[in-house]
Design a protein around this motif. Structure first.
Motif, PDB file in Angstrom:
ATOM      1  N   HIS A  90       5.901  43.422  36.287  1.00 29.37           N
ATOM      2  CA  HIS A  90       6.025  44.150  35.026  1.00 29.37           C
ATOM      3  C   HIS A  90       4.733  44.887  34.690  1.00 29.37           C
ATOM      4  N   SER A  91       3.575  44.257  34.976  1.00 32.05           N
ATOM      5  CA  SER A  91       2.299  44.846  34.611  1.00 32.05           C
ATOM      6  C   SER A  91       1.817  45.891  35.609  1.00 32.05           C
ATOM      7  N   LEU A  92       2.198  45.750  36.881  1.00 32.73           N
ATOM      8  CA  LEU A  92       1.660  46.615  37.932  1.00 32.73           C
ATOM      9  C   LEU A  92       2.603  47.729  38.351  1.00 32.73           C
ATOM     10  N   ARG A  93       3.840  47.704  37.867  1.00 33.54           N
ATOM     11  CA  ARG A  93       4.820  48.650  38.367  1.00 33.54           C
ATOM     12  C   ARG A  93       4.508  50.096  37.977  1.00 33.54           C
ATOM     13  N   VAL A 168       1.703  37.239  52.168  1.00 30.12           N
ATOM     14  CA  VAL A 168       2.002  38.661  52.313  1.00 30.12           C
ATOM     15  C   VAL A 168       2.259  39.271  50.936  1.00 30.12           C
ATOM     16  N   GLY A 169       2.991  38.539  50.098  1.00 31.69           N
ATOM     17  CA  GLY A 169       3.190  38.997  48.730  1.00 31.69           C
ATOM     18  C   GLY A 169       1.890  39.077  47.958  1.00 31.69           C
ATOM     19  N   VAL A 170       0.982  38.130  48.197  1.00 31.67           N
ATOM     20  CA  VAL A 170      -0.322  38.157  47.538  1.00 31.67           C
ATOM     21  C   VAL A 170      -1.111  39.389  47.950  1.00 31.67           C
ATOM     22  N   ILE A 171      -1.077  39.715  49.239  1.00 35.90           N
ATOM     23  CA  ILE A 171      -1.793  40.897  49.724  1.00 35.90           C
ATOM     24  C   ILE A 171      -1.228  42.168  49.097  1.00 35.90           C
ATOM     25  N   LEU A 172       0.089  42.251  48.976  1.00 33.86           N
ATOM     26  CA  LEU A 172       0.687  43.423  48.336  1.00 33.86           C
ATOM     27  C   LEU A 172       0.304  43.496  46.862  1.00 33.86           C
ATOM     28  N   PHE A 173       0.305  42.356  46.186  1.00 30.18           N
ATOM     29  CA  PHE A 173      -0.139  42.338  44.794  1.00 30.18           C
ATOM     30  C   PHE A 173      -1.589  42.822  44.684  1.00 30.18           C
ATOM     31  N   SER A 174      -2.426  42.414  45.625  1.00 28.84           N
ATOM     32  CA  SER A 174      -3.840  42.801  45.563  1.00 28.84           C
ATOM     33  C   SER A 174      -4.005  44.308  45.724  1.00 28.84           C
ATOM     34  N   ARG A 179      -5.720  49.300  42.164  1.00 29.45           N
ATOM     35  CA  ARG A 179      -5.491  50.613  41.574  1.00 29.45           C
ATOM     36  C   ARG A 179      -5.193  50.548  40.084  1.00 29.45           C
ATOM     37  N   ASP A 180      -5.104  49.343  39.547  1.00 26.74           N
ATOM     38  CA  ASP A 180      -4.781  49.188  38.134  1.00 26.74           C
ATOM     39  C   ASP A 180      -6.056  48.880  37.355  1.00 26.74           C
ATOM     40  N   PRO A 181      -6.422  49.710  36.381  1.00 30.15           N
ATOM     41  CA  PRO A 181      -7.667  49.474  35.632  1.00 30.15           C
ATOM     42  C   PRO A 181      -7.683  48.147  34.886  1.00 30.15           C
ATOM     43  N   ALA A 182      -6.518  47.666  34.473  1.00 31.31           N
ATOM     44  CA  ALA A 182      -6.474  46.415  33.723  1.00 31.31           C
ATOM     45  C   ALA A 182      -6.859  45.218  34.586  1.00 31.31           C
ATOM     46  N   TRP A 230      -4.741  34.304  34.806  1.00 31.72           N
ATOM     47  CA  TRP A 230      -5.727  34.591  33.774  1.00 31.72           C
ATOM     48  C   TRP A 230      -5.787  36.088  33.465  1.00 31.72           C
ATOM     49  N   LYS A 231      -5.815  36.924  34.520  1.00 32.06           N
ATOM     50  CA  LYS A 231      -5.873  38.368  34.299  1.00 32.06           C
ATOM     51  C   LYS A 231      -4.616  38.867  33.593  1.00 32.06           C
TER      52      LYS A 231
END
Length: 239
Positions: A90-93, A168-174, A179-182, A230-231
């Protein structure tokens, strides 16, 4: 100029948007802390696995309660991590929709596989009861030891698959975080490192299932969900 109804709708929309990262972040943090409690229970009450092929099944009645509590809390950890995966998407899309979507999908898939093997005591308890039953012959006990090992091998396979998919999901999230300033590059780089550590540990396990590197993969996942939780929670407080 925005009408009163429009302002109310916008305020309601903002409240909904902030509640998702808030609850998802808290769930991720809570799940990570609870996982540390699970490790403490294992170390204090269960202890190391006894030596010998018949060691685990012969000792199981002594640690049945500890294993039951451990497995129940472990399942709760996996359930708590699911909302965090959804909150991250939701936050990164908005900034990186593709890695956010696929990272969330792989993360939840890995959690589902791990959850399928979260309660081995549901099977091993029955095998232990038969092993320690009055009148059990040595041949029957030997057969039950083999069944115990086979059952444990199936649960270990589920663990390995989950530990392969989730990093693999963690790497994609990273990739999306960087690219997300937040979230920022620092959180993204740390998440990338944790994902690589987890994937490397799982790959070693794939080659050598008896390797003891599984703990590195598990702790990497705990670290990621604690950081991401936390983030994500901070997003709801700074929005």
């Amino acid at each position: 100029m925005m009408t009163k109804d429009g302002m109310l709708h916008a305020a309601h929309r903002h409240q909904e948007d902030s509640s998702i990262p808030r609850w998802g972040g808290l769930a991720g943090i809570g799940g990570s802390v609870l996982f540390v409690v699970v490790f403490a229970i294992v170390v204090i009450f269960a202890g190391p696995e006894p030596a010998g092929s018949a060691g685990p099944i012969s000792r199981f009645p002594e640690i049945r309660v500890a294993r039951t509590v451990e497995n129940g809390l472990y399942l709760a950890v996996l359930a708590l991590w699911v909302p965090l995966a959804l909150a991250l998407f939701h936050s990164l899309r908005r900034t990186r929709p593709a890695p956010a979507l696929f990272g969330s999908a792989l993360n939840i898939l890995g959690l589902a596989v791990l959850a399928a093997g979260a309660v081995p005591h549901a099977v091993t308890s029955r095998l232990s009861d038969l092993y320690h039953a009055d009148g059990a012959t040595p041949d029957e006990q030997a057969t039950l030891v083999l069944l115990w090992q086979t059952t444990q091998g199936m649960f270990d396979a589920l663990l390995l698959v989950g530990l392969l998919v989730m990093p693999v999901g963690v790497i994609l999230f990273s990739l999306a975080m960087r690219r997300d300033p937040a979230f920022g590059k620092v959180a993204g780089n740390i998440s990338m490192a944790l994902g690589v550590i987890g994937l490397t540990a799982a790959t070693v396990m794939l080659v050598d299932p008896l390797s003891a590197v599984a703990a590195f993969g598990v702790f990497a996942l705990i670290g990621f969900h604690l950081l991401a939780g936390w983030k994500t929670y901070r997003l709801s407080t700074t929005a």
